[in-house]
Design a protein around this motif. Structure first.
Motif, PDB file in Angstrom:
ATOM      1  N   ARG A  34       0.155 -12.296   1.293  1.00 30.16           N
ATOM      2  CA  ARG A  34       1.219 -11.328   0.670  1.00 30.16           C
ATOM      3  C   ARG A  34       1.375 -11.261  -0.631  1.00 30.16           C
ATOM      4  O   ARG A  34       1.660 -10.199  -1.363  1.00 30.16           O
ATOM      5  N   GLU A  35       0.712 -12.048  -1.420  1.00 33.96           N
ATOM      6  CA  GLU A  35       0.619 -11.959  -2.841  1.00 33.96           C
ATOM      7  C   GLU A  35      -0.419 -10.941  -3.420  1.00 33.96           C
ATOM      8  O   GLU A  35       0.086  -9.932  -4.102  1.00 33.96           O
ATOM      9  N   ASP A  69       1.475  -7.668  -2.327  1.00 36.09           N
ATOM     10  CA  ASP A  69       2.353  -7.199  -3.070  1.00 36.09           C
ATOM     11  C   ASP A  69       1.801  -6.771  -4.619  1.00 36.09           C
ATOM     12  O   ASP A  69       2.542  -6.188  -5.203  1.00 36.09           O
ATOM     13  N   ARG A  70       0.791  -7.395  -4.930  1.00 36.39           N
ATOM     14  CA  ARG A  70       0.239  -6.940  -6.227  1.00 36.39           C
ATOM     15  C   ARG A  70      -0.262  -5.490  -6.399  1.00 36.39           C
ATOM     16  O   ARG A  70      -0.036  -4.948  -7.401  1.00 36.39           O
ATOM     17  N   TYR A  87       2.875  -0.364  -3.134  1.00 35.48           N
ATOM     18  CA  TYR A  87       4.309   0.001  -3.344  1.00 35.48           C
ATOM     19  C   TYR A  87       4.961  -0.107  -2.148  1.00 35.48           C
ATOM     20  O   TYR A  87       4.263  -0.174  -0.913  1.00 35.48           O
ATOM     21  N   ASP A  88       6.223   0.094  -1.987  1.00 30.67           N
ATOM     22  CA  ASP A  88       7.304  -0.227  -1.056  1.00 30.67           C
ATOM     23  C   ASP A  88       6.763   0.812   0.025  1.00 30.67           C
ATOM     24  O   ASP A  88       6.729   0.468   1.519  1.00 30.67           O
ATOM     25  N   LYS A 130       3.699  -0.286   2.015  1.00 33.30           N
ATOM     26  CA  LYS A 130       3.944  -1.566   2.681  1.00 33.30           C
ATOM     27  C   LYS A 130       4.323  -1.196   4.170  1.00 33.30           C
ATOM     28  O   LYS A 130       4.092  -1.833   5.182  1.00 33.30           O
TER      29      LYS A 130
END
Ligand SMILES: [Fe+2]
Ligand SMILES: [Fe+2]
Length: 165
Positions: free
Chosen positions: A21-22, A25-26, A29-30, A33
């Motif tokens: 997930r890291e 997330d890096r 964008y939402d 995702k």
């Protein structure tokens, strides 16, 4: 052949591995995702491997590729696999093909899966286009399984690492 075995192994073990997930997330964008997490878990692992291998490639090659953007493209490159909604015409063709082969297609998997498998590049490109993603996303994803030479560095790297990831 060895690659195939490796991919098969990755797929069956992916259920037990957690998603990085890291990494996701890096780069995402939402809105990205929302699409990414609709992929099956094995696919999520696959696109992350693709992105990481692509990242190594651009670092090796010293290119002017926009890393952040390319990582988003890699992470979304198989996004067409979440769709798979058939148009009426597609469905008719498949039903006909199924009839002509006397159901042999069906024996291997269900018809929707066959359709998505062969068309996910275009399905994904169309989906992203509709959502307003730019030409780099749409083009790279549309042609990631197409044959033939391309001058596009992102497309070439994606094709190369997709096969080994
Ligand atoms: Fe693909
Ligand atoms: Fe892929």
């Amino acid at each position: 052949m060895f690659q195939r075995i490796k991919q098969f192994y990755w797929d069956i073990t992916s259920k037990f591995k957690s998603i990085d997930r890291e990494f996701v997330d890096r780069y995402l964008y939402d809105e990205d995702k929302v699409l990414f997490y609709q992929l099956k878990k094995a696919e999520q692992h696959h696109v992350i491997r693709v992105a990481k291998n692509a990242k190594n490639k651009i670092n090796e090659l010293i290119t002017n590729v926009d890393e952040n953007k390319f990582m988003r493209i890699c992470l979304l490159h198989d996004v067409g696999k979440i769709g798979g909604d058939l148009t009426v015409i597609d469905r008719s063709i498949l039903v006909l093909a199924n009839k002509l082969t006397k159901g042999k297609i069906k024996k291997y998997t269900n018809i929707n899966k066959i359709y998505v498998y062969y068309n996910h590049a275009h399905i994904g490109a169309d989906l992203l286009k509709k959502k307003g993603y730019d030409e780099d996303f749409v083009k790279t994803i549309r042609y990631h399984h197409s044959e033939g030479y391309s001058r596009d560095i992102m497309l070439n790297i994606l094709r190369e690492v997709d096969d080994i990831s």
